[in-house]
Scaffold this motif. Structure first.
Motif, mmCIF file in Angstrom:
data_model
loop_
_atom_site.group_PDB
_atom_site.id
_atom_site.type_symbol
_atom_site.label_atom_id
_atom_site.label_comp_id
_atom_site.label_asym_id
_atom_site.label_seq_id
_atom_site.Cartn_x
_atom_site.Cartn_y
_atom_site.Cartn_z
ATOM 1 N N TYR A 14 6.682 3.888 10.469
ATOM 2 C CA TYR A 14 5.863 3.942 9.255
ATOM 3 C C TYR A 14 6.372 5.026 8.310
ATOM 4 O O TYR A 14 6.547 4.789 7.107
ATOM 5 N N VAL A 15 6.619 6.219 8.837
ATOM 6 C CA VAL A 15 7.048 7.338 7.997
ATOM 7 C C VAL A 15 8.453 7.098 7.458
ATOM 8 O O VAL A 15 8.716 7.266 6.263
ATOM 9 N N SER A 35 8.348 4.057 4.875
ATOM 10 C CA SER A 35 7.517 4.198 3.676
ATOM 11 C C SER A 35 7.760 5.500 2.931
ATOM 12 O O SER A 35 7.513 5.580 1.723
ATOM 13 N N GLY A 36 8.220 6.526 3.664
ATOM 14 C CA GLY A 36 8.366 7.842 3.058
ATOM 15 C C GLY A 36 7.069 8.620 3.005
ATOM 16 O O GLY A 36 7.034 9.778 2.596
ATOM 17 N N ASN A 37 5.968 7.987 3.433
ATOM 18 C CA ASN A 37 4.676 8.681 3.482
ATOM 19 C C ASN A 37 4.634 9.601 4.696
ATOM 20 O O ASN A 37 5.102 9.232 5.772
ATOM 21 N N VAL A 38 4.082 10.780 4.528
ATOM 22 C CA VAL A 38 4.027 11.744 5.626
ATOM 23 C C VAL A 38 2.588 11.978 6.045
ATOM 24 O O VAL A 38 1.649 11.655 5.315
ATOM 25 N N ARG A 92 -0.429 14.616 7.214
ATOM 26 C CA ARG A 92 -0.899 15.983 7.069
ATOM 27 C C ARG A 92 -2.250 16.104 7.766
ATOM 28 O O ARG A 92 -2.979 15.111 7.887
ATOM 29 N N ASP A 112 -5.567 13.676 7.453
ATOM 30 C CA ASP A 112 -5.283 12.267 7.174
ATOM 31 C C ASP A 112 -5.920 11.364 8.232
ATOM 32 O O ASP A 112 -6.290 11.801 9.327
ATOM 33 N N TYR A 159 -5.620 2.886 -0.114
ATOM 34 C CA TYR A 159 -4.700 1.753 -0.268
ATOM 35 C C TYR A 159 -5.394 0.462 0.129
ATOM 36 O O TYR A 159 -6.091 0.403 1.147
#
Length: 353
Positions: free
Chosen positions: A112-113, A116-119, A121, A124, A230
């Motif tokens: 996923y990371v 997508s480039g989403n991290v 934290r 979350d 989202y």
């Protein structure tokens, strides 16, 4: 003679874990073919420790979200994505090896990371759309992210990283985090979630009266911390003007998230805060206002809502296939579409709406 690659980042993680577990050699599970070379698993490795306190559990620690070898990114302050994941899973009686599904779950977080480039934290959350352990009858169908209770920030030669613990949560706990906040829910339920260990057999902490009361009070007083949500079914269709009449604009939402969107509107707009819904091709921004207004931009739709319209809209947002309009927005239709929940093979296993 070729110069050997540095393992400074990897060594720094090893050192932190040796400090925490000085008398234990972990079970380590490495990756044979790296993700960059076409391998299926993005994480280079996962170490697992056998821990007895505060209750017997496996402590998983990833290697791969940070820069394990030579420094490659331009950001000198952080190593890679700036974190590694941990996961504490309650041991079942007589278990000699950590279960394979937990390794797969962590690798899926890596995919996923990386894709997508989403991290992640602390604070979350992530809806798994089904049991976090496929095939089980657990109530845990989502994940929350918080600070590992024993591993904190780590300075490495490649920059700083933090150890973020992933913990399994139930559907109603996810909703409580959305309408209030993740840390508030976890702190309220900490007495029943020691070290935030994931226990597939546990009930929701909201079955405890004091936790449910804390969520109700916190969300009423503070509102929701969820500013972005989202929705993969979010879409916008602009109405077309004809010779004799013009068609209405249409805002489409998925039934699965309709009800929580209604609650978030109350928890955000009525507290003077924006709520942004993000879809594959459009963003819809809800803003508080004295009057209700619609502003259509190329990649963003802005809806300013007064209190009366917030109340009407939140009441209409239910997990049922429907279409409706609001008195404040003439020429706008809001459509709730059925949501089809699919398994890993793409087969529909559940329909909402």
């Amino acid at each position: 003679m070729s110069e050997e690659a540095s393992t400074a980042g990897w060594d720094a993680i090893d050192k932190a874990l040796r400090t925490l577990y000085p008398d234990q050699e972990p079970k380590h599970y490495g990756t044979l073919i790296s993700y960059m070379l076409g391998g299926p698993d993005p994480l280079d490795g996962i170490s697992v420790y056998d821990v007895q306190e505060p209750r017997p559990h496996w402590h998983f620690v990833t290697y791969g979200f940070s820069e394990l070898y030579d420094k490659e990114s331009d950001n000198k302050d952080y190593s890679g994505f700036g974190f590694e994941l941990t996961f504490r899973l309650a041991k079942e009686g007589g278990e000699a090896e950590p279960p394979a599904w937990a390794h797969n779950l962590l690798q899926n977080m890596g995919r996923y990371v990386f894709n997508s480039g989403n991290v992640f934290r602390p604070g979350d959350y992530l809806d798994a759309n089904g049991p976090i352990c496929l095939g089980s009858d657990t109530l845990l169908t989502a994940l929350a992210f918080t600070n590992d209770p024993e591993l904190g920030l780590l300075n490495t030669p490649n920059g700083q990283l933090e150890f973020i613990q992933m913990t399994g949560i139930t559907g109603d706990e996810l909703e409580a985090m959305q309408i209030w906040n993740t840390n508030g829910l976890l702190k309220s339920g900490a007495d029943y979630l020691p070290y935030f260990i994931t226990d597939l057999t546990r009930p929701s902490v909201l079955s405890r009266e004091k936790v449910a009361a804390a969520v109700e009070e916190g969300s009423e007083k503070e509102g929701s911390s969820t500013g972005f949500l989202y929705n993969d079914q979010l879409s916008w269709q602009s109405g077309k003007k004809g010779m004799f009449r013009s068609a209405a604009h249409t805002l489409q939402l998925g039934a699965k998230q309709a009800k929580i969107i209604g609650k978030l509107l109350r928890g955000r707009i009525l507290k003077g805060r924006e709520l942004t819904l993000v879809g594959p091709e459009i963003r819809v921004v809800f803003e508080p206002g004295i009057t209700s207004e619609l502003d259509i931009q190329e990649e963003k739709i802005r809806l300013q809502l007064d209190e009366e319209t917030v109340t009407l809209l939140s009441e209409q947002l239910q997990p049922l296939e429907s279409s409706f309009s609001l008195p404040a927005f003439k020429g706008l239709t809001i459509q709730i579409l059925k949501t089809h929940i699919k398994d890993t093979e793409g087969q529909i296993v559940h329909t909402i709406g």
